[in-house]
Design a protein around this motif. Structure first.
Motif, short mmCIF file in Angstrom:
data_model
loop_
_atom_site.label_atom_id
_atom_site.label_comp_id
_atom_site.label_asym_id
_atom_site.label_seq_id
_atom_site.Cartn_x
_atom_site.Cartn_y
_atom_site.Cartn_z
N ALA A 1 41.46 30.79 41.93
CA ALA A 1 41.96 30.11 43.13
C ALA A 1 41.84 30.99 44.38
N GLY A 2 41.51 32.26 44.22
CA GLY A 2 41.31 33.13 45.37
C GLY A 2 42.60 33.58 46.03
N ASN A 3 43.72 33.41 45.34
CA ASN A 3 44.99 33.82 45.94
C ASN A 3 45.79 34.76 45.03
N ASP A 4 45.10 35.43 44.14
CA ASP A 4 45.80 36.34 43.22
C ASP A 4 44.77 37.21 42.51
N VAL A 5 45.27 38.19 41.73
CA VAL A 5 44.37 38.99 40.89
C VAL A 5 44.70 38.69 39.42
N THR A 6 43.86 39.17 38.54
CA THR A 6 44.02 38.85 37.11
C THR A 6 44.82 39.94 36.38
N GLU A 7 45.27 39.60 35.18
CA GLU A 7 45.95 40.56 34.31
C GLU A 7 45.01 41.71 33.97
N GLU A 8 43.74 41.41 33.89
CA GLU A 8 42.74 42.44 33.60
C GLU A 8 42.77 43.53 34.69
N PHE A 9 42.89 43.08 35.94
CA PHE A 9 43.00 44.05 37.03
C PHE A 9 44.25 44.90 36.87
#
Lengths: 385, 385
Positions: A358-366
Motif C-alpha cells: 500500500a506504500g504506507n508502511d514497511v514489512t516485518e522483513e525490514f
C-alpha cells in the motif's frame, strides 16, 4: 623516511564517525606503524589547505573519548571538488610523505575516494574507504556505520512521542525524519511498534510516490478507528510527478528552500480533515545524538575503521571496508572489502521487499533486518490505561 | 468504611510526571494507608466518566517502572471543564469514598484544583496539588518538576547540534523549542555553552518582543564573524504588536494553525541574507525523552508527589507542594506548601534579571539558577580542530 597515514572525513557527521576514526588510529598503532597519524581538518578542503591534526600523539585515553564524541572531531567537508583538485591533493600527499589515505563517508566521498586512488596509483599511495552514512544508501554492503544509531534515534523518538500522543491525546502527530531520496531512516520508526497495529501508524518513504488524497484517507480512517494517529515521513517525499510534497518557500536563481513536509502535511490534515494535528522535526540531531548511539553500530564503526587501515597499510588501494550479513537472528556479519568503483555515487534505495504494497508502511522483513543494527526494542513501560 | 485516594493528571506530560505519581503512591503506602490508591484514567475527564485504575495493588517493583516511563501512565486530559463539572466530580468522589485527591499539573490544573477544593470543602475531601510543567510558568515556587528534564533535553540537543554545525559547517541553524508565552525552555539552551561566545549564539524568548530586522542583523554579524551560527527560538515568539512571528498557515473560524517560527526564520535568513540556513523542531519529544531525564528533576518529582500526599492525608486541602531555593551552589531547596489560590492560572515569565538587555540572550544569573535543575554541563568531547 618516515611515512604517514591520513584520515579524511566527508559529508555529514554520524554518531559513530569518530568511532571509525578511533578504530583506524588504534589499528594503525597496533600494527606497530611508526609514522605519523594525521586527520585532515575539514575533509578534502583541509587536505588542499594542508591542514592536518596530529592524532597519533594522543594518549589512548584521549583517543577513547572519540567513541563518545558527536559530530566529527576533525571536522568534515561538503565542498565539491573540481577535477584538478585531485592532482593537487596527490602532490600534497607526496609532499607530506603520506603513504595511505582513509576516506570516511558516503556515496559522494567514495566517488572522491575512487578518483583520488586513480591519481595516486603511480605514487604508491594507498587510498581506501570507510563507509559512513545515516541514510544507509551505499550500495553492495549490508549497511553502513552511522545508520544503526540514526535508526535507533528515530525509533526511540517515535516510541516516546507515541506514548505522549496517546496519553494526552493529540490526534494526529507527524514526525519528519531525514532522508532525501532513501527511506531507510523513516522505515526504522517501525522498530518503535510494541504490538501489531501499534504506533507508528503510517510510514511514508521517498521510494513510494506520495499521494495526498490517499494520505488523507489513511489518516481519516485511522483517526476514526483509534483516535490518535502517529505518522512518520521522510523529508524527501515526492509526488507521483517527482516534485516535492511541500511547495518551495523560496526560489531565487539556483537557491531554493522547500518547506518542511511534516509541517505541510499537518496543515493539510487540519484544513482538509478538520482534525487537530502537529508536526515534529528532530532533524540533524538524529545524526549526532549520543544518547541514541547504538552499541552495535559503534562497535562496527570501530571495526570498519580498523579494516580499512589494515587494507591500506597492506598496500591495497581503491577498496572500501564493508559488512556482509550472515544472519539476522542471531545477528552476525562478516567483513568484506568492496572495490570502490562499485559504490561510487551509487544510491541504494529500500528494496520492494521492505515496503508494504500500500506504500504506507514497511514489512516485518525490514524490521527483522533493521532491529539488530539499532539494537532497539521498546522498553516495557508502566501503563495503567 | 474503606476510604481511597485518587491521583489525577492534567495537561501535557513531562519526563517525570510518572515519578510524582510514584512518589504519591509510595508515600501513601509508607504511611500505612489502608484504602485504595486510584489513578483517574485521562485526567478530570476520567473522573467524570468514573474511570479509575487501581495503582495500590501493584507490586513495588511494578510501581518503580513509573520512574522510567515517559508520558503519563494513567493518561492525562486537556478537556476544559464547565462550571457544573466540579459539583458532579464532588458527587463521584463521594460515591467512590475518595478522601483525598491529588491533582498533578500546571496553572490550568491548579485552577481546577482550587475549584474542586471549594466544592469538596463541605464533604471533608482534601484536594491538593502537585506542580508539573515543562514550561516552568507556575508562580510562587522556585521551579516545577518537569522543567529540569525538558531543560536538559534542550541543552543536550543544542550542545550536540552545535558540534554538528561546526563540523560540517551548516552556516545558520535555527532550533525551535516549546514555550508559547514563557521562554524558560529556550533559555535553558544556554547551558550548552562551552565557553564565552560559544553556541548557542542567539536565544530569543517570548518575553522580549521579536524584531525581524534586528534578528537579521544579529545573524548577519555573527555569520561574518564566526561562520556558523546556532539560534534558539521559543515557538511562541511575538512581534512588538503581539502578533505571532510565523504567519498563520490556516485560519477558519476558531481554528488556526501557525507556521513553525524556526522554519519561517530559516526562510528569512535565506531570502534576505542569502545565507544557507535550516531549522530543527524537536517539539514534543522534549517533554517525554527519557534519555534526557534529569536525575535532580526526577528525585524532586518523587518528593513533590510525596509531599502532596502527606498534606492531603493530614487533612490539608487547597495547597500545592512546592520548592523554595535556598542555594544554587551547592544546590539546595526546601519543601513548601503554597495556597493554591496563589497559583491558579497565574503565569510566571522569565524575570528581567534573566534576560540580556539586547533581548537576544539570557544572563549568567539565569545559567547559574538553571544548571542544577537540568544537572547538565556539556561533556568534555574530543576535538582536533
Amino acid at each position: 623516511m618516515m611515512e604517514s597515514i591520513l584520515v579524511v572525513h566527508g559529508g555529514a557527521p554520524t554518531a559513530v564517525i569518530n568511532a571509525s576514526l578511533y578504530g583506524a588510529v588504534r589499528q594503525t598503532r597496533r600494527r606497530g606503524f611508526r609514522g605519523r597519524i594525521y586527520g585532515a581538518i575539514h575533509g578534502t578542503g583541509g587536505v588542499l589547505e594542508e591542514r592536518f591534526a596530529d592524532l597519533g600523539s594522543s594518549s589512548e585515553e584521549a583517543l577513547r573519548r572519540l567513541l563518545d564524541t558527536p559530530a566529527s572531531a576533525i571536522g568534515t567537508s561538503r565542498t565539491p571538488l573540481e577535477a584538478e583538485d585531485y592532482g593537487r591533493m596527490a602532490e600534497i600527499l607526496k609532499k607530506h610523505q603520506i603513504r595511505a589515505v582513509l576516506m570516511t563517508g558516503g556515496n559522494g566521498t567514495m566517488d572522491a575516494c575512487g578518483r583520488l586512488k586513480a591519481v595516486c596509483a603511480d605514487e604508491g599511495i594507498s587510498v581506501c574507504g570507510i563507509p559512513k552514512t545515516i541514510d544507509n544508501d551505499i550500495g553492495v554492503i549490508d549497511h553502513a556505520p552511522g545508520y544503526g544509531s540514526a535508526a535507533r534515534f528515530v525509533a526511540q523518538c517515535v516510541s516516546e512521542i507515541a506514548l505522549d500522543v496517546r496519553a494526552l491525546p493529540i490526534h494526529v502527530c507527524i514526525v519528519e525524519v531525514m532522508g532525501r531520496n532513501a527511506g531507510w531512516l523513516a522505515a526504522a520508526s517501525a522498530l518503535a511498534r510494541r504490538e501489531e497495529g501499534g504506533a507508528p501508524d503510517l510510514i511514508y518513504v521517498p521510494e513510494a510516490a506520495f499521494d495526498e488524497e490517499k494520505f488523507l484517507s489513511d489518516v481519516s480512517a485511522l483517526h476514526a478507528q483509534k483516535g490518535d494517529v502517529v505518522v512518520v515521513v521522510s523529508e524527501g517525499l515526492k509526488r507521483p510527478d517527482g516534485s516535492t510534497v511541500a511547495p518551495p518557500l523560496f526560489v531565487s536563481g539556483r537557491a531554493r528552500y522547500d518547506g518542511d513536509v511534516g509541517n505541510h502535511l499537518a496543515k493539510l490534515v487540519i484544513s482538509r480533515l478538520g482534525i487537530k494535528a502537529r508536526s515534529e522535526k528532530p532533524g540533524i540531531w538524529g545524526r549526532c545524538c549520543m544518547a541514541a548511539q547504538s552499541p552495535v553500530d559503534r562497535e562496527e564503526a570501530v571495526r570498519m575503521g580498523a579494516l580499512a587501515a589494515d587494507a591500506a597499510l597492506d598496500g591495497r588501494s581503491g577498496v572500501m571496508a564493508g559488512l556482509r550479513r550472515l544472519s539476522s537472528d542471531p545477528y552476525s556479519c562478516e567483513e568484506m572489502l568492496v572495490p570502490v568503483e562499485q559504490v561510487m555515487l551509487e544510491e541504494r534505495l529500500l528494496p520492494p521487499a521492505f515496503l508494504s504494497p500500500a506504500g504506507n508502511d514497511v514489512t516485518e522483513e525490514f524490521v527483522a533486518w533493521c532491529r539488530p543494527l539499532a539494537a532497539y526494542t521498546p522498553p516495557d513501560y508502566a501503563s495503567y490505561f
